[in-house]
Scaffold this active site. Sequence first.
Site, PDB file in Angstrom:
ATOM      1  N   GLU A 146       0.826  -1.199   0.000  1.00 15.14           N
ATOM      2  CA  GLU A 146       0.000   0.000   0.000  1.00 15.14           C
ATOM      3  C   GLU A 146       0.862   1.253   0.000  1.00 15.14           C
ATOM      4  O   GLU A 146       1.927   1.294   0.614  1.00 15.14           O
ATOM      5  CB  GLU A 146      -0.883   0.035   1.252  1.00 15.14           C
ATOM      6  N   GLU A 219       7.916  -1.890   9.524  1.00  9.53           N
ATOM      7  CA  GLU A 219       8.748  -1.129  10.449  1.00  9.53           C
ATOM      8  C   GLU A 219      10.022  -0.686   9.736  1.00  9.53           C
ATOM      9  O   GLU A 219      10.885  -1.508   9.411  1.00  9.53           O
ATOM     10  CB  GLU A 219       9.098  -2.007  11.655  1.00  9.53           C
ATOM     11  N   ASN A 349      -7.794   5.050  14.672  1.00  4.27           N
ATOM     12  CA  ASN A 349      -8.461   4.853  13.391  1.00  4.27           C
ATOM     13  C   ASN A 349      -9.125   3.473  13.416  1.00  4.27           C
ATOM     14  O   ASN A 349      -8.431   2.459  13.358  1.00  4.27           O
ATOM     15  CB  ASN A 349      -7.426   4.941  12.267  1.00  4.27           C
ATOM     16  N   CYS A 392      -3.575   1.564   7.733  1.00  6.78           N
ATOM     17  CA  CYS A 392      -2.592   0.749   7.026  1.00  6.78           C
ATOM     18  C   CYS A 392      -2.944  -0.731   7.069  1.00  6.78           C
ATOM     19  O   CYS A 392      -3.166  -1.310   8.121  1.00  6.78           O
ATOM     20  CB  CYS A 392      -1.208   0.972   7.625  1.00  6.78           C
TER      21      CYS A 392
END
Length: 421
Positions: A146, A219, A349, A392
């Site tokens: 993404e 990460e 979120n 995400c």
Amino acid sequence: MIATKFSMLQHVCFVPFARATCHRSFTVSASASASTTASPSRNLTASSSRAPHVDPRVLLGMSEHDLQQLAVEFGQQSYRGKQLHHLIYKRKAKEIQAFSHLPQAFRNDLIEAGWKIGRSPIYHSVTAADGTVKLLIKLEDNRLIETVGIPVEDEKGSMRLTACVSSQVGCPLRCSFYATGKGGYSRNLRRHEIIEQVLAIEDIFKHKVTNVVFMGMGEPMLNLKSVLDAHRCLNKDIQIGQRMITISTVGVPNTIKKLASQKLQSTLAVSLHAPNQQLREMIVPSAKSYPLDAIMKDCRDYFAETNRRVSFEYALLAGVNDSVEQARELADLLHEWGRGYHVNLIPFNPIEGSEYRRPYRKAVSAFAGALESRKITVSIRQTRGLDASAACGQLRNNFQKSPLVTESDHEKSQPDVAVAC
């Protein structure tokens, strides 16, 4: 400076809290990382990956000097390397045969030698009502990553375009708190696979990316070599200022020191999410191996080494870490460890299947006010792209839980793809 101003890190990728759920004190062997998932008993280090960080036959990511050397090696004049550089980074060509300014023989030689530009196709895109665009990019091994483009128009009418980029395919562990972890982990991204995300956003918006945040899937500190190489290219070749680039981390032992040694002028964003060690261990599994005091010391040293302010990401979880008392405790912690800090508050979120809830606006404002009253610089991130599966990993998980099946493999097995409505 709270809700009335956007923070530089204001974007839709809710990865700081996401990363907080992944344990960072493990090591994955090359064979182990070939799997789409990782067992919690396996170890991760900052260099874990099954693939080299640079593809030896990819042009994207190479500097002008390297491209000049390549041209000479193919019997061309060095200025052909400058032309290559222009075609890759300015014209954004996606195929070598599109290099119409180069001799056909040179193009043929590059192709026959196995060279490629390193641009991947867009598999799917979603545009939110606020203009945020989320892309799924299909990599050469049929995995999806993404990247997000977040446009913000200022009072003068000029647009700031932020690209939120991924650094890994998925999350190294099956984190239960956010969408990326539920999709499993495959591997580190190579240099060009990070860079191409920025170019893809520029292609979609027909506008230059002004800011880059390493807050997408994965990460960054577990793939530091590729991240630093991509950072160099974004700065030198694509001409994005270092101060317009942010590298985020939940905290991987020894990597903040390594990043400080680079003396970059970019922003370090540390995912904190708790004002004390006990609560952080509940929210952040890696906290036991990288205690809060050790992180704060490394952040203080980072500021001393780079003179760059550290930004602390703090995901507000209703009833967990969002009380005024916890805000005061956070302020005391920051004052204890020096100056030059900034807190970026992130109202949770919401994602499917999460036990956490988004706090009410009143609670967010009270938390911010408590920090400001203790002279802590704070901003509240405006949530963007909620109607585009913006957290995400959400969009990727709608389409892929394992590598996409190619047409030649279709008869052998069916792809694990669920098309979102």
